[in-house]
Design a protein around this motif. Structure first.
Motif, PDB file in Angstrom:
ATOM      1  N   VAL A 203       0.531  -1.085   0.046  1.00  0.00           N
ATOM      2  CA  VAL A 203      -0.125  -0.573   0.099  1.00  0.00           C
ATOM      3  C   VAL A 203       0.901   1.608  -0.115  1.00  0.00           C
ATOM      4  O   VAL A 203       0.469   2.621  -0.104  1.00  0.00           O
ATOM      5  N   LEU A 204       2.106   1.156   0.406  1.00  0.00           N
ATOM      6  CA  LEU A 204       3.295   2.014   0.663  1.00  0.00           C
ATOM      7  C   LEU A 204       3.736   2.673  -0.548  1.00  0.00           C
ATOM      8  O   LEU A 204       4.216   1.859  -1.662  1.00  0.00           O
ATOM      9  N   ALA A 212       9.612   8.576   3.183  1.00  0.00           N
ATOM     10  CA  ALA A 212       8.837   8.134   4.465  1.00  0.00           C
ATOM     11  C   ALA A 212       9.600   6.542   3.611  1.00  0.00           C
ATOM     12  O   ALA A 212       9.344   5.428   4.438  1.00  0.00           O
ATOM     13  N   ALA A 213       9.006   5.825   2.195  1.00  0.00           N
ATOM     14  CA  ALA A 213       9.462   4.723   1.474  1.00  0.00           C
ATOM     15  C   ALA A 213      10.871   4.361   1.620  1.00  0.00           C
ATOM     16  O   ALA A 213      11.595   3.108   2.168  1.00  0.00           O
ATOM     17  N   ARG A 214      11.881   5.417   1.195  1.00  0.00           N
ATOM     18  CA  ARG A 214      12.837   4.856   1.087  1.00  0.00           C
ATOM     19  C   ARG A 214      13.787   4.947   2.799  1.00  0.00           C
ATOM     20  O   ARG A 214      14.464   3.758   2.836  1.00  0.00           O
ATOM     21  N   VAL A 215      13.904   6.225   3.439  1.00  0.00           N
ATOM     22  CA  VAL A 215      14.318   5.511   4.885  1.00  0.00           C
ATOM     23  C   VAL A 215      13.643   4.480   5.487  1.00  0.00           C
ATOM     24  O   VAL A 215      14.524   3.864   6.484  1.00  0.00           O
ATOM     25  N   GLY A 216      12.028   5.232   5.156  1.00  0.00           N
ATOM     26  CA  GLY A 216      11.644   3.457   6.032  1.00  0.00           C
ATOM     27  C   GLY A 216      12.037   2.463   5.919  1.00  0.00           C
ATOM     28  O   GLY A 216      11.958   1.207   6.766  1.00  0.00           O
ATOM     29  N   THR A 217      12.011   2.258   4.598  1.00  0.00           N
ATOM     30  CA  THR A 217      12.576   0.916   4.340  1.00  0.00           C
ATOM     31  C   THR A 217      14.322   0.313   4.471  1.00  0.00           C
ATOM     32  O   THR A 217      14.383  -0.598   4.788  1.00  0.00           O
ATOM     33  N   THR A 218      14.759   1.750   4.326  1.00  0.00           N
ATOM     34  CA  THR A 218      16.034   1.273   4.899  1.00  0.00           C
ATOM     35  C   THR A 218      16.034   0.909   6.438  1.00  0.00           C
ATOM     36  O   THR A 218      16.407   0.274   6.875  1.00  0.00           O
ATOM     37  N   TYR A 223      16.603  -2.851  10.866  1.00  0.00           N
ATOM     38  CA  TYR A 223      16.313  -3.271  12.473  1.00  0.00           C
ATOM     39  C   TYR A 223      15.321  -3.868  12.776  1.00  0.00           C
ATOM     40  O   TYR A 223      15.585  -4.920  13.705  1.00  0.00           O
ATOM     41  N   GLN A 224      14.809  -5.059  11.471  1.00  0.00           N
ATOM     42  CA  GLN A 224      13.707  -5.604  11.054  1.00  0.00           C
ATOM     43  C   GLN A 224      12.658  -5.605  12.661  1.00  0.00           C
ATOM     44  O   GLN A 224      12.071  -6.421  12.906  1.00  0.00           O
ATOM     45  N   ALA A 225      12.334  -4.546  12.149  1.00  0.00           N
ATOM     46  CA  ALA A 225      10.765  -3.348  13.593  1.00  0.00           C
ATOM     47  C   ALA A 225      11.037  -2.022  13.060  1.00  0.00           C
ATOM     48  O   ALA A 225      11.714  -1.874  11.661  1.00  0.00           O
TER      49      ALA A 225
END
Length: 262
Positions: A203-204, A212-218, A223-225
């Motif tokens: 959905v993203l 948000a997509a780039r940094v959040g994915t990284t 972190y696997q969290a």
């Protein structure tokens, strides 16, 4: 959410209790003491949260009548102050810490962080009016020594200690909440992330939320969290110490390498 305030008890009674200037004996001649009462109260708060703490609940844990507690502790307000003073006495205070003042402040920050993890209810107590007990004052004395003699004024020393301990208070909350969520839901942060991440990817929209997509994915892959409170704490602590170093350097009129000791 804050549920209690320190310093709400009667000043004379609180200070007498904190400094043990008058230790009463149970009318029934038992072995009840302020120390046993306070330890039982801390155990209740650790296990059940601050909302469960009451004179009655502490008495139940000790197996005595509620009124018996009042021969030693005037009330819940005074009891909370002694609980705080007691747990503040747990922080390690080594005489020698490597790394100069930065190392000393880092050690203090980590000790305070660990204290919140051991006693999460501390986050529910507003301590702007701290209990003025021996452990609180000894802790403050030790923390001030971390920055003594490095060129700061007395007010700056107090402000630095307040800045560091205030930072830890804020950084500890997500760490405590993470631990509590895992315990209460039976699902680790990693399990939660693995359950939600595949659906989030569907959905993203990177076109709508590129950062948000780039940094959040990284971050999620690392972190696997959703986050890593311990890593965030260490990152923020380093940046905080960097800022304090600017102040110390300005006061000393010296380059960075010359002010990390002391």
């Amino acid at each position: 959410m804050t549920t209690e305030y320190s310093g709400t008890g009667d000043p004379a009674r609180s200070l007498a209790l904190l400094w043990r200037t008058r230790e009463k004996v149970s009318r029934k001649g038992g072995d009840l003491s302020v120390e046993r009462i306070v330890r039982a109260a801390i155990e209740v708060a650790d296990a059940e949260g601050l909302g469960a703490l009451s004179m009655r609940r502490v008495a139940e844990r000790l197996g005595v009548g509620t009124m018996t507690l009042y021969t030693h502790v005037p009330g819940k307000g005074e009891l909370l102050d002694v609980m705080l003073d007691t747990v503040y006495g747990e922080t390690a205070r080594p005489d020698e810490v490597p790394g100069g003042w930065r190392g000393r402040l880092a050690q203090i920050a980590r000790e305070n962080f660990a204290l919140y993890l051991r006693h999460p209810w501390l986050l529910q107590v507003a301590t702007t009016r701290p209990p003025l007990g021996p452990n609180v004052i000894a802790k403050y004395e030790y923390e001030l020594r971390a920055v003594d003699g490095i060129g700061l004024t007395d007010l700056e020393m107090d402000a630095v200690v307040t800045l560091v301990t205030g930072y830890v208070h804020g950084a500890a909350r997500p760490a405590v909440e993470t631990a509590q969520a895992s315990r209460d839901t039976g699902m680790t942060e990693q399990q939660w992330w693995h359950a939600h991440a595949p659906y989030l990817e569907k959905v993203l929209d990177p076109g709508r939320f590129p950062l948000a997509a780039r940094v959040g994915t990284t971050a999620g892959q690392e972190y696997q969290a959703a986050g890593d409170p311990a890593r965030a704490f260490e990152f923020g602590l380093a940046r905080l110490l960097d800022g304090i170093e600017v102040l110390v350097r300005d006061r000393a009129g010296a380059p960075p390498a010359a002010v990390t000791g002391g």
